[in-house]
Design an enzyme around this catalytic site. Structure first.
Site, PDB file in Angstrom:
ATOM      1  N   PHE B 134      33.182 -86.654  11.420  1.00 43.64           N
ATOM      2  CA  PHE B 134      33.416 -86.268  12.808  1.00 43.64           C
ATOM      3  C   PHE B 134      33.889 -84.819  12.841  1.00 43.64           C
ATOM      4  O   PHE B 134      34.767 -84.415  12.065  1.00 43.64           O
ATOM      5  CB  PHE B 134      34.453 -87.191  13.459  1.00 43.64           C
ATOM      6  CG  PHE B 134      34.567 -86.952  14.936  1.00 43.64           C
ATOM      7  CD1 PHE B 134      33.564 -87.387  15.787  1.00 43.64           C
ATOM      8  CD2 PHE B 134      35.633 -86.261  15.478  1.00 43.64           C
ATOM      9  CE1 PHE B 134      33.635 -87.144  17.152  1.00 43.64           C
ATOM     10  CE2 PHE B 134      35.711 -86.009  16.835  1.00 43.64           C
ATOM     11  CZ  PHE B 134      34.707 -86.455  17.686  1.00 43.64           C
ATOM     12  N   ASP B 210      40.470 -90.905   7.768  1.00 31.59           N
ATOM     13  CA  ASP B 210      40.471 -90.941   9.226  1.00 31.59           C
ATOM     14  C   ASP B 210      39.996 -92.335   9.640  1.00 31.59           C
ATOM     15  O   ASP B 210      38.873 -92.736   9.310  1.00 31.59           O
ATOM     16  CB  ASP B 210      39.543 -89.837   9.759  1.00 31.59           C
ATOM     17  CG  ASP B 210      39.503 -89.795  11.282  1.00 31.59           C
ATOM     18  OD1 ASP B 210      39.860 -90.802  11.934  1.00 31.59           O
ATOM     19  OD2 ASP B 210      39.077 -88.761  11.827  1.00 31.59           O
ATOM     20  N   TYR B 235      42.998 -94.753  21.180  1.00 29.60           N
ATOM     21  CA  TYR B 235      42.265 -95.084  22.406  1.00 29.60           C
ATOM     22  C   TYR B 235      40.931 -95.783  22.194  1.00 29.60           C
ATOM     23  O   TYR B 235      40.218 -96.021  23.156  1.00 29.60           O
ATOM     24  CB  TYR B 235      42.076 -93.842  23.294  1.00 29.60           C
ATOM     25  CG  TYR B 235      41.412 -92.638  22.652  1.00 29.60           C
ATOM     26  CD1 TYR B 235      40.034 -92.579  22.504  1.00 29.60           C
ATOM     27  CD2 TYR B 235      42.160 -91.552  22.234  1.00 29.60           C
ATOM     28  CE1 TYR B 235      39.423 -91.471  21.946  1.00 29.60           C
ATOM     29  CE2 TYR B 235      41.564 -90.434  21.673  1.00 29.60           C
ATOM     30  CZ  TYR B 235      40.203 -90.393  21.535  1.00 29.60           C
ATOM     31  OH  TYR B 235      39.600 -89.297  20.986  1.00 29.60           O
ATOM     32  N   LYS B 236      40.592 -96.084  20.947  1.00 27.85           N
ATOM     33  CA  LYS B 236      39.327 -96.784  20.697  1.00 27.85           C
ATOM     34  C   LYS B 236      39.618 -98.288  20.549  1.00 27.85           C
ATOM     35  O   LYS B 236      39.878 -98.964  21.543  1.00 27.85           O
ATOM     36  CB  LYS B 236      38.643 -96.189  19.476  1.00 27.85           C
ATOM     37  CG  LYS B 236      38.234 -94.723  19.678  1.00 27.85           C
ATOM     38  CD  LYS B 236      37.591 -94.141  18.424  1.00 27.85           C
ATOM     39  CE  LYS B 236      37.269 -92.665  18.592  1.00 27.85           C
ATOM     40  NZ  LYS B 236      36.134 -92.411  19.485  1.00 27.85           N
ATOM     41  N   ARG B 384      24.032 -95.617  20.487  1.00 29.34           N
ATOM     42  CA  ARG B 384      25.144 -96.182  19.734  1.00 29.34           C
ATOM     43  C   ARG B 384      25.783 -97.304  20.538  1.00 29.34           C
ATOM     44  O   ARG B 384      26.069 -97.143  21.722  1.00 29.34           O
ATOM     45  CB  ARG B 384      26.167 -95.071  19.482  1.00 29.34           C
ATOM     46  CG  ARG B 384      27.201 -95.407  18.456  1.00 29.34           C
ATOM     47  CD  ARG B 384      28.164 -94.234  18.278  1.00 29.34           C
ATOM     48  NE  ARG B 384      29.112 -94.140  19.375  1.00 29.34           N
ATOM     49  CZ  ARG B 384      30.249 -93.448  19.339  1.00 29.34           C
ATOM     50  NH1 ARG B 384      30.567 -92.760  18.238  1.00 29.34           N
ATOM     51  NH2 ARG B 384      31.052 -93.409  20.361  1.00 29.34           N
TER      52      ARG B 384
END
Lengths: 425, 425
Positions: B134, B210, B235-236, B384
């Protein structure tokens, strides 16, 4: 400010009521939720809650997040929020558009601007500050030094507590960056930002101002005074809620040649291209790092609407008037003769708080809180009182001082329950 | 995971209903607020809102902040919240107490652990990562390099998209730090954390993981696998709300000799002593910097209670089962033959998402969203889909694939309104 330089007649309840009746900011109090039977003199630690803040939080959770989910980034302009909030703060700072952004904490933002400023000053390694500056400002310099090495970054502290001119004398061509907080968190002393910035620039020194105790409390002219960088806090006079996101100002004349090291994806010129090489965004967006804290930032965004229809001149006038009344009332009370004001009384030299030394400051503070007057203690012996013009009344000054005098007179503060313990503020 | 390695019979609505009826996590869906007529396959971008999150936000604003004001730091344990939340996340990561703390953003936390790790590796300057990692992970390394100098800090990228073993071969004694994301944000490929960590340690390389796309989605064993540092996102899969505070893990064996550079006052051993010299707090608290974001962190704290009575094994099982069903349904649909799965199908090699390449992936995604199936697009050509076991049903898989097939069959996605434009996620 000269309106405040004369001595008022002995302040009575009637006089204070008259001041409230003619106060142009009086109606602002209705825009806040405040606890009953409380006089809140700690808005310089944590501002009170604007009613719109709670409404907005509810809206962001129950209408935006829960219903529109990921689409909210576009549909509710979440993605622009750091700019939206920054542009609401900018007029309070005397900053033209495109120079203020809301993000991260004050500490983290300090690291960004300190790094930028040091990289702009090759050949100079010293960051000058006051020994009495708020610790996080000093600690962030020390953290940067741990990465850059002491030979490239040293914190130089001047102790100007006894000699206010010592600071100006320390600004020499050896200094890379001058890092100051406009209003001292302990004493409430207000520095002359315009003069100090000009003195620094004359020596080739860049300036960073921490506005934690001044943004939202008094007029600031960052652009007119040619300030290079500033940071500040969303949860004190801006009433953005506990731990609200902070803000960062960088003068537009510097934007093209800055390098800030917390190069997260939101500061990239095209975050959604997902490229492997960082290319900084143009303008103030280059100071963004991670994903913005939408819930917290929305609360601050709502809280800032309280400032939309008032001037910072009116805020400043009432701040000085409230604190002037408070101190005059203290002086009228023989019981309070043992309080030693360490805040400069001249309007040009103080922020929006008063600080009194007293050997029993901690116990006095606890006794005040017990009686509904929320003050603050700062080690080792300071009773600190903040004056927030948007939700305090002149009548509160009379009541607060009367309670303080009663606590002193009755020696109520000597009760064992008010003995010293660690306090969090 | 072997329960999923056999081919299920052709999936029918009845089969899916049976899977829902016997799903031990089925009741969890009731703990979330979800929009009507929506199948949300983007919980890997932004998790859905737990009902307790909205209740908690309201409580923090209307009961704590507005009523108890500054006293809330003690009365409502705001001051401990970074630890409280950290300890709720720790069991999801296989971390014993005292090693996880909630603070700042993932990007900022990456900077802290990258700095720590580099300072622990004198004589080595290379940080190894995947070219497909990322971007913020890569950008933060580049930001650190801008401070430390290229001779002291270089990002080395390996492109293992065609050759999965290239990563292992690149782990040599020249590398200082291995920085990897456990689940790839595009492809959904799951790396073998235990094996890669052991390979790195054998070469004297420190590892930073990560966990943005894995925390809360699958069992992780940071302690057992001897991971050095990790960061991740609130927040995921943790459902902490948009831009929720992130977390940071540092193995306790490293705590005494770490130096992280974002040395804000909250990471000081005695923040309220207000001394001029930074002295780091013992343990994980040394990673704190500024004042914690109480409103946002409280929402995350509440959201984490959803995990209190379930196991990550059950979450993982359902995640794999949902995605397995989804893909089998895709394969049953001749209309969807043009979708090219790039996620490895083997359970040990994928996270909680599926990624399909298609030349019209952006338009397909937009058409799906229009029909209430919230998917995600990743440039240049990836559709996705995230599978969040706490609020998705097996029946949703049938409906989502049916809608996708209909969009493909009818060529609905070719409508001009679904043409490419920048999208924010």
């Amino acid at each position: 400010m000269s309106r405040l330089m004369f001595q008022l007649p002995d302040l009575t309840t009637t006089t204070l009521a008259l001041l409230d009746a003619t106060d142009p900011l009086a109606a602002k109090r209705e825009e806040f939720v405040l606890p009953k039977d409380t006089i809140y003199l700690d808005g310089n630690s944590l501002g009170a809650m604007p009613k719109v803040a709670a409404l907005r939080a509810n809206q962001v959770l129950t209408e935006q997040w829960s219903q529109d989910l990921i689409k909210s980034w576009n549909n509710h302009n979440w993605i622009d929020l750091p700019h939206t909030v920054g542009e609401k703060i900018a007029p309070l700072l005397g900053a033209a558009p495109g120079q203020v952004i809301c993000c991260d904490s004050t500490s983290v933002n300090l690291f960004k601007v300190l790094s930028c400023a040091m990289l702009m000053q090759p050949g100079r390694s010293k960051i000058l500050s006051q020994a009495g500056n708020f610790p996080t400002d000093l600690y962030m310099v020390q953290g940067l030094a741990s990465l850059l090495g002491e030979q490239n970054c040293q914190l130089v502290l001047v102790d100007d507590s006894e000699d206010p001119d010592a600071l100006e004398r320390a600004i020499t061509a050896e200094i890379a960056v001058l890092l100051l907080t406009q209003v001292d968190f302990r004493s409430g002393r207000l520095l002359d930002m315009q003069r100090l910035t000009a003195l620094a620039h004359a020596q080739g020194v860049l300036v960073i101002w921490d506005l934690a105790h001044s943004a939202g409390a008094l007029p600031i002219e960052l652009d007119a005074w040619q300030v290079d960088f500033a940071v500040g806090c969303g949860y004190k006079y801006l009433n953005g809620g506990p731990g609200a996101p902070a803000f960062l100002y960088a003068a537009s004349r510097h934007h093209t040649h800055l390098t800030q090291p917390l190069t997260g994806w939101m500061g990239h010129q095209a975050p959604f291209s997902f490229t492997t090489t960082y290319q900084k965004a143009p303008g103030i967006a280059q100071f963004l790092s991670g994903t913005p804290a939408i819930i917290a930032m929305s609360v601050l965004d709502a809280a800032l609407t309280v400032f939309a229809d008032i001037t910072m001149q009116d805020v400043r006038y009432k701040s000085l008037a409230l604190s002037h009344c408070f101190h005059q009332l203290v002086e009228q009370q023989p019981a309070l003769a043992s309080l030693n004001l360490i805040t400069p009384l001249q309007p040009h030299a103080r922020g929006s708080q008063l600080a009194y030394q007293h050997p029993q400051a901690y116990a006095l503070c606890q006794a005040l809180i017990k009686r509904g007057v929320i003050a603050d203690f700062r080690a080792p012996n300071i009773l600190r009182l903040g004056f927030t013009p948007l939700y305090l009344r002149y009548a509160d000054m009379g009541n607060a001082v009367a309670i303080l005098a009663d606590i002193m007179d009755s020696q109520e503060y000597l009760k064992p329950e008010y003995a010293v313990k660690q306090k969090v503020t």
